[in-house]
Design a protein around this motif. Structure first.
Motif, short mmCIF file in Angstrom:
data_model
loop_
_atom_site.label_atom_id
_atom_site.label_comp_id
_atom_site.label_asym_id
_atom_site.label_seq_id
_atom_site.Cartn_x
_atom_site.Cartn_y
_atom_site.Cartn_z
N GLY A 213 12.97 50.24 -34.57
CA GLY A 213 13.38 48.84 -34.63
C GLY A 213 12.99 48.01 -33.42
O GLY A 213 13.16 46.79 -33.42
N PHE A 214 12.46 48.66 -32.39
CA PHE A 214 12.13 47.95 -31.15
C PHE A 214 10.69 48.17 -30.69
O PHE A 214 10.36 47.89 -29.55
N ALA A 215 9.85 48.69 -31.56
CA ALA A 215 8.47 49.00 -31.18
C ALA A 215 7.73 47.78 -30.64
O ALA A 215 6.90 47.91 -29.74
N ASP A 216 8.04 46.61 -31.15
CA ASP A 216 7.32 45.41 -30.72
C ASP A 216 7.74 44.91 -29.34
O ASP A 216 7.02 44.12 -28.73
N ILE A 217 8.88 45.36 -28.82
CA ILE A 217 9.30 44.90 -27.49
C ILE A 217 9.41 46.04 -26.49
O ILE A 217 9.74 45.81 -25.33
N ALA A 218 9.17 47.27 -26.92
CA ALA A 218 9.27 48.43 -26.03
C ALA A 218 8.16 48.37 -24.98
O ALA A 218 7.09 47.81 -25.22
N PRO A 219 8.40 48.94 -23.81
CA PRO A 219 7.39 48.93 -22.74
C PRO A 219 6.11 49.67 -23.09
O PRO A 219 5.05 49.38 -22.54
N ALA A 220 6.18 50.63 -24.03
CA ALA A 220 5.00 51.42 -24.36
C ALA A 220 5.07 51.89 -25.81
O ALA A 220 6.12 51.85 -26.44
N GLY A 221 3.93 52.35 -26.30
CA GLY A 221 3.90 53.04 -27.58
C GLY A 221 4.14 54.51 -27.30
O GLY A 221 4.24 54.93 -26.14
N ILE A 222 4.24 55.30 -28.35
CA ILE A 222 4.42 56.74 -28.15
C ILE A 222 3.35 57.50 -28.91
O ILE A 222 2.86 57.07 -29.96
N GLY A 223 2.98 58.66 -28.33
CA GLY A 223 2.02 59.53 -28.98
C GLY A 223 2.62 60.20 -30.20
O GLY A 223 3.84 60.19 -30.40
N ASN A 224 1.77 60.80 -31.01
CA ASN A 224 2.22 61.41 -32.26
C ASN A 224 2.84 62.79 -32.10
O ASN A 224 3.58 63.24 -32.95
N ALA A 225 2.51 63.49 -31.02
CA ALA A 225 2.98 64.87 -30.86
C ALA A 225 3.93 65.00 -29.67
O ALA A 225 3.85 64.25 -28.71
N LEU A 226 4.82 65.97 -29.78
CA LEU A 226 5.67 66.31 -28.64
C LEU A 226 4.84 67.13 -27.66
O LEU A 226 4.03 67.96 -28.06
N ILE A 227 5.06 66.88 -26.39
CA ILE A 227 4.41 67.66 -25.35
C ILE A 227 5.51 68.30 -24.52
O ILE A 227 6.68 67.94 -24.65
N SER A 228 5.15 69.23 -23.69
CA SER A 228 6.11 69.85 -22.79
C SER A 228 5.69 69.52 -21.38
O SER A 228 4.55 69.77 -20.99
N SER A 229 6.59 68.92 -20.63
CA SER A 229 6.25 68.50 -19.27
C SER A 229 7.47 68.64 -18.37
O SER A 229 8.60 68.67 -18.83
N SER A 230 7.23 68.66 -17.08
CA SER A 230 8.29 68.77 -16.09
C SER A 230 8.94 67.42 -15.86
O SER A 230 8.28 66.38 -15.87
N VAL A 231 10.25 67.44 -15.66
CA VAL A 231 10.98 66.23 -15.29
C VAL A 231 11.44 66.28 -13.84
O VAL A 231 12.25 65.47 -13.40
#
Length: 166
Positions: free
Chosen positions: A61-79
């Motif tokens: 519902g907020f894709a048009d105002i979100a700071p970024a788009g998102i990729g199609n796949a989940l990735i694994s990364s360090s936080v």
């Protein structure tokens, strides 16, 4: 709150400091709720959209105002770089909890004016943009999942993210 419990008038949202959507279908909000939330953010509200496995639903519902788009796949990364946002005195106690990788989405196609608050290598962890007088933060990860859920620095992380807006 359930989505149906969210007010559809901006004035009713004025008592909130921040509104966090996490793994819920924001596209199912009513038109009046969408308008109220957008007006609330424009007037100075702070909207946080979380990522991880539920990111597509949350962004809907907020894709048009979100700071970024998102990729199609989940990735694994360090936080682990999130410790840089936490007060220095808590870094020692929180570092161990953040050594694991977590499932997250790629924040891609940053909107004009958006900035990245934290990265893991080349992977943005948090993107922020101004929306009127308000802020929208988009997380690549889901803070309600382990290890972040159990991280001793969780409260300090949100305090740093929210700044003095509370």
């Amino acid at each position: 709150l359930r989505l149906g419990d969210l007010p559809d008038r901006t004035a009713a949202l004025d008592t909130l400091d921040v509104l966090v959507f996490n793994a819920v279908d924001t596209a199912s909000l009513s038109t009046a709720q969408h308008r109220a939330i957008r007006a609330w953010v424009l007037a100075g509200g702070h909207l946080i959209l979380s990522g991880g496995p539920g990111a597509q639903l949350t962004l809907g519902g907020f894709a048009d105002i979100a700071p970024a788009g998102i990729g199609n796949a989940l990735i694994s990364s360090s936080v682990a770089p999130l410790t840089a946002l936490v007060a220095p005195e808590s870094v020692e106690t929180t570092f161990e909890a953040l050594t694991a990788t977590v499932p997250m989405v790629s924040l891609v196609s940053l909107r004009a004016g958006a900035r990245v608050l934290a990265t893991s290598g080349d992977t943005p962890l948090i993107a922020r943009s101004l929306y009127g007088r308000g802020l929208i933060d988009q997380l690549a990860f889901d803070p309600s999942l382990a290890p972040l859920r159990d991280w001793p620095g969780n409260a300090q992380f949100f305090e740093a993210l929210l700044g003095n807006r509370i």
